[in-house]
Design an enzyme around this catalytic site. Structure first.
Site, PDB file in Angstrom:
ATOM      1  N   HIS A  65     -12.949  -1.360  11.557  1.00 21.48           N
ATOM      2  CA  HIS A  65     -12.569  -2.472  10.688  1.00 21.48           C
ATOM      3  C   HIS A  65     -11.762  -2.070   9.532  1.00 21.48           C
ATOM      4  O   HIS A  65     -10.976  -3.143   9.175  1.00 21.48           O
ATOM      5  CB  HIS A  65     -14.067  -2.838  10.190  1.00 21.48           C
ATOM      6  N   SER A 117       6.923   0.298  12.240  1.00 18.19           N
ATOM      7  CA  SER A 117       7.191  -1.276  12.555  1.00 18.19           C
ATOM      8  C   SER A 117       7.117  -1.849  10.917  1.00 18.19           C
ATOM      9  O   SER A 117       8.277  -2.556  10.667  1.00 18.19           O
ATOM     10  CB  SER A 117       6.035  -1.801  13.114  1.00 18.19           C
ATOM     11  N   GLU A 169       0.018   1.721  -1.403  1.00 17.59           N
ATOM     12  CA  GLU A 169      -0.304   1.064  -0.062  1.00 17.59           C
ATOM     13  C   GLU A 169      -1.349  -0.333  -0.752  1.00 17.59           C
ATOM     14  O   GLU A 169      -1.092  -1.413  -0.193  1.00 17.59           O
ATOM     15  CB  GLU A 169      -1.222   1.521   0.796  1.00 17.59           C
ATOM     16  N   HIS A 224      -6.844   9.181  -8.997  1.00 18.70           N
ATOM     17  CA  HIS A 224      -7.940   8.510  -9.359  1.00 18.70           C
ATOM     18  C   HIS A 224      -9.171   8.165  -8.069  1.00 18.70           C
ATOM     19  O   HIS A 224     -10.351   7.637  -8.410  1.00 18.70           O
ATOM     20  CB  HIS A 224      -7.892   7.397 -10.136  1.00 18.70           C
ATOM     21  N   TYR A 257      -1.309  -1.687  -3.698  1.00 15.17           N
ATOM     22  CA  TYR A 257      -0.280  -2.790  -4.150  1.00 15.17           C
ATOM     23  C   TYR A 257       0.557  -3.448  -3.018  1.00 15.17           C
ATOM     24  O   TYR A 257       0.909  -4.581  -3.416  1.00 15.17           O
ATOM     25  CB  TYR A 257       0.412  -1.965  -5.334  1.00 15.17           C
ATOM     26  N   LYS A 314       0.051 -10.817 -15.689  1.00 14.62           N
ATOM     27  CA  LYS A 314       0.026 -11.716 -14.681  1.00 14.62           C
ATOM     28  C   LYS A 314      -0.988 -12.853 -14.853  1.00 14.62           C
ATOM     29  O   LYS A 314      -0.642 -13.965 -14.636  1.00 14.62           O
ATOM     30  CB  LYS A 314      -0.064 -11.028 -13.388  1.00 14.62           C
TER      31      LYS A 314
END
Lengths: 185, 526
Positions: free
Chosen positions: B77, B170, B256, B303, B258, B332
């Site tokens: 999953h 890829s 990854e 972390h 992010y 943001k």
């Protein structure tokens, strides 16, 4: 064409960056070891023989706990002969461990030390250690393995107790003898 | 057929006919479509696995599946959703939109584009087929920590390693293509600081991909060598260190996460100004915030490893560095809120998903801040609180942004409006389902329920039952999404060129549906 050649140029640069980062992944392996050795993190100790004598600090005693552990896949019996010793920093101390190969096969072991607290690791000095080499045992054989060590007087004096854990691993697949055979093949 | 394919001189022709159109295509729109369908397929497969997990966890005790199979389900999953659903969906959106947004006729490297898509079905085919092997699928969690994934791994781990290699190749090719397009193919006048934010966030994401996917390839290569060639990168008996695995893995793994959220920020930054009918509050601050997040992502990896026995100084460094990320992220969130402030807002489906993104992603961000506190993390580590946290940032975060993007641009892609009533149904079912599923996980996690277990103590039963009900609501409402997309493609509710009142950007100057070849002549950018 101007645009086409700049596309090729950026693609090549980016491909090079990807290849370098692949290399960087592998470079992290030695970098990690160097980092741990310099800082003494992860309980990494110097795996080399120390011969120089140092000033003995008679003003304090440090308690050293000796723990023998087996890796999950290691069937040998492995214990420390002393649970705990006390020494003055700078004093050399010999302690013993005892290992027995209880299997029916010749096996090679490798023990890996770990020191707690980790910041004590860089102050442990060893003159002789069974962990410097792989230790082979015939089926059913047993032997005492020695460790001669001291603690540098430079160790911060708020550390009163140091635990030294030796974990025994089955290194038969990685033994020097096996490597020789592999090379001959 | 041959004559159709070879008579290209005028440059104005439609797509080829038949199956080979899709196999051989170098058109960015075709490839984008294939990426999106591929990731939707993976979403349904990975989602079915999630439902198997939630069905087993509906009540305590072992009911439906064996623990070994449960472990395979959690692993597959995670891998399928991260590498098969979220990442290809963003690449698909980039393929469709980046050339149209910067005024380019196509991607810079169209043939490589074709290759980078067609590798993916093979990578995931290989990964999924391990389920039917005697050894079973990988069962060591999507983070594949050594020695679980080396010494104790099922023999299918080798297929997993090659699968990861393929999807990494890829992704790297896709990233090279996107950067080459953005840097070299912009229409005259389209300076970097005039680019739409979706393009900006993808440019930065692509750099992250190039920096960290090779490290992932490196770490699985080390595993391969440990398993088959007798090396000891992660084996203490031979002088290696399993903790090294975690350092190398998370050096990839944190950037990854992010990679999976920055393009989502871009999508939301396109949608909110449109439906608030106001320009984005602070364009430049958004760009700099994105770049800061990308930079910080490289110095916070440990972390994830607070409990492995790091020294105090390291714990503190990674704790403070992690908390620092809250600042650009806060920039943001305030930007989106200020954009909406006093705007003439309407609430079409893309806007609803974008609003849910802002609210629910922020919840995920706050639980992330809690996890960043090193001493508190010793309690939260490996509990359902972590599961709740990363599902809040990935499902109502990344996935909702992707769905919002699909609703927003689908009239441009196929020339028809979707059914707004059904879209709203889809939104509310998803929104309610997602919260019923993941919100209770915070509570069971704080109470101590560990993750990745098929059975649990009785006191967690009620919240787990609630979460399972929510999971089925959320899962099946995605079939409604499939229905909406298909009816939109086949529909007849013609969309105008601008599609949305107040939409800004070059893609809205093209007719709907966007012609097969667009911007053969570079547009004027003022």
């Amino acid at each position: 064409m101007q645009a086409q050649s700049s596309v090729v140029k950026s693609s090549l640069r980016l491909t090079l960056a990807a290849v370098l980062m692949f290399g960087f992944g592998f470079a992290m392996v030695p970098l990690y070891d160097i980092f741990c050795e310099i800082t003494g993190l992860n309980g990494k100790v110097q795996q080399s023989v120390i011969t120089t004598d140092m000033q003995v600090d008679r003003s304090r005693l440090v308690k050293v706990q000796l723990i023998a552990a087996n890796n999950a896949e290691m069937p040998w019996r492995f214990t420390s002969l002393q649970d705990e010793v006390e020494l003055h920093p700078g004093d050399w101390k010999q302690v013993g461990f005892w290992a027995a190969n209880v299997t029916d096969n010749y096996m090679v072991s490798q023990s890996v030390p770990s020191i707690t607290p980790a910041r004590a690791a860089q102050y442990i000095e060893k003159r002789e250690c069974f962990c410097f080499q792989q230790q082979p045992l015939e089926a059913g054989e047993s032997k005492q393995m020695n460790l001669v060590f001291t603690i540098s007087p430079d160790m911060p004096d708020d550390i009163h107790t140091v635990s030294m854990v030796y974990t025994l691993f089955d290194a038969s697949a990685y033994s020097e003898a096996n490597k020789l055979v592999a090379r001959v093949d | 057929m041959t004559s159709v394919v070879t008579s290209h001189e005028d440059g104005h022709h439609g797509p080829a006919k038949g199956l080979m159109r899709w196999v051989l295509t170098t058109n960015h729109k075709d490839i984008g479509t294939m990426y999106l369908w591929f990731s939707f397929t993976m979403l349904l497969i990975g989602g079915a696995m999630a439902l198997i997990i939630r069905a087993e966890l509906f009540e305590p005790g072992m009911q439906l599946i064996e623990p070994e199979f449960f472990n395979q389900m959690t692993t597959m999953h995670g891998l399928i959703m991260v590498f098969g659903a979220i990442m290809p969906a963003f690449v698909g959106l980039a393929n469709w939109l980046v050339p149209m947004m910067v005024g380019a006729p196509d991607m810079a490297l169209p043939r490589m584009n074709n290759l980078s898509f067609w590798i993916l079905p093979f990578a995931f085919g290989m990964l999924i087929l391990t389920l039917f092997s005697e050894a079973g699928a990988p069962n060591f969690g999507w983070t594949f920590y050594a020695p679980l994934s080396t010494t104790y791994a099922p023999s299918s781990v080798t297929f997993f390693i090659f699968g990861v290699h393929l999807m990494g190749i890829s992704s790297i090719m896709g990233a090279i293509n996107i950067i080459a397009t953005i840097l070299n193919m912009r229409a005259p006048g389209m300076t970097l600081m005039k680019m739409p934010l979706f393009v900006w966030t993808w440019l930065i994401t692509a750099y992250l991909l190039i920096a960290v996917m090779p490290v992932l390839a490196g770490v699985v290569t080390m595993m391969l060598m440990d398993i088959h060639f007798g090396t000891s990168f992660f084996n203490a008996a031979g002088g290696g260190d399993p903790v090294l695995f975690q350092h190398v893995f998370w050096f990839f793994g944190h950037p990854e996460v992010y990679i999976m959220i920055l393009p989502a920020f871009g999508i939301v930054s396109q949608i909110i100004p449109t439906f608030a009918r106001k320009p984005l509050f602070g364009y430049a601050s958004m760009v700099y915030a994105t770049a800061s997040i990308a930079f910080l992502s490289f110095i916070v990896w440990a972390h994830h490893m607070f409990t492995v026995g790091l020294p105090l100084a390291t714990e503190l460094f990674f704790m403070y560095a992690t908390m620092l990320i809250a600042i650009p992220t806060g920039v943001k969130v305030f930007n989106w809120v200020s954009t909406m402030f006093r705007g003439s807002m309407t609430f079409e489906t893309p806007m609803l998903f974008a609003l849910a993104f802002v609210v629910l992603f922020t919840i995920g961000g706050f639980s992330g801040l809690m996890l960043a506190i090193a001493p508190a993390d010793f309690q939260y580590h490996d509990t359902y609180f972590v599961v709740a946290h990363f599902h809040y940032v990935l499902v109502p975060g990344a996935l909702f942004a992707i769905i919002a993007g699909v609703y927003y641009w689908i009239p441009k892609w196929c020339g028809n409006y979707y059914n707004e009533t059904l879209g709203k149904w889809h939104f509310w079912l998803s929104f309610i389902g997602v919260n019923i599923t993941f919100f209770p996980m915070h509570f069971v996690g704080l109470a101590g329920m560990p993750r990745r277990i098929p059975d649990y103590a009785l006191q967690f039963a009620d919240f787990n039952a609630v979460a399972s009900v929510g999971a089925f609501i959320f899962g099946f409402s995605q079939l409604l999404f499939l229905y909406i997309v298909i009816t939109t493609i086949r529909g007849n509710n013609k969309a105008s060129a601008e599609v949305w009142e107040g939409a800004e950007g070059l893609e809205w100057t093209l007719e709907s549906p966007a012609p097969y070849h667009s911007f053969s002549e570079p547009p004027e950018v003022k």
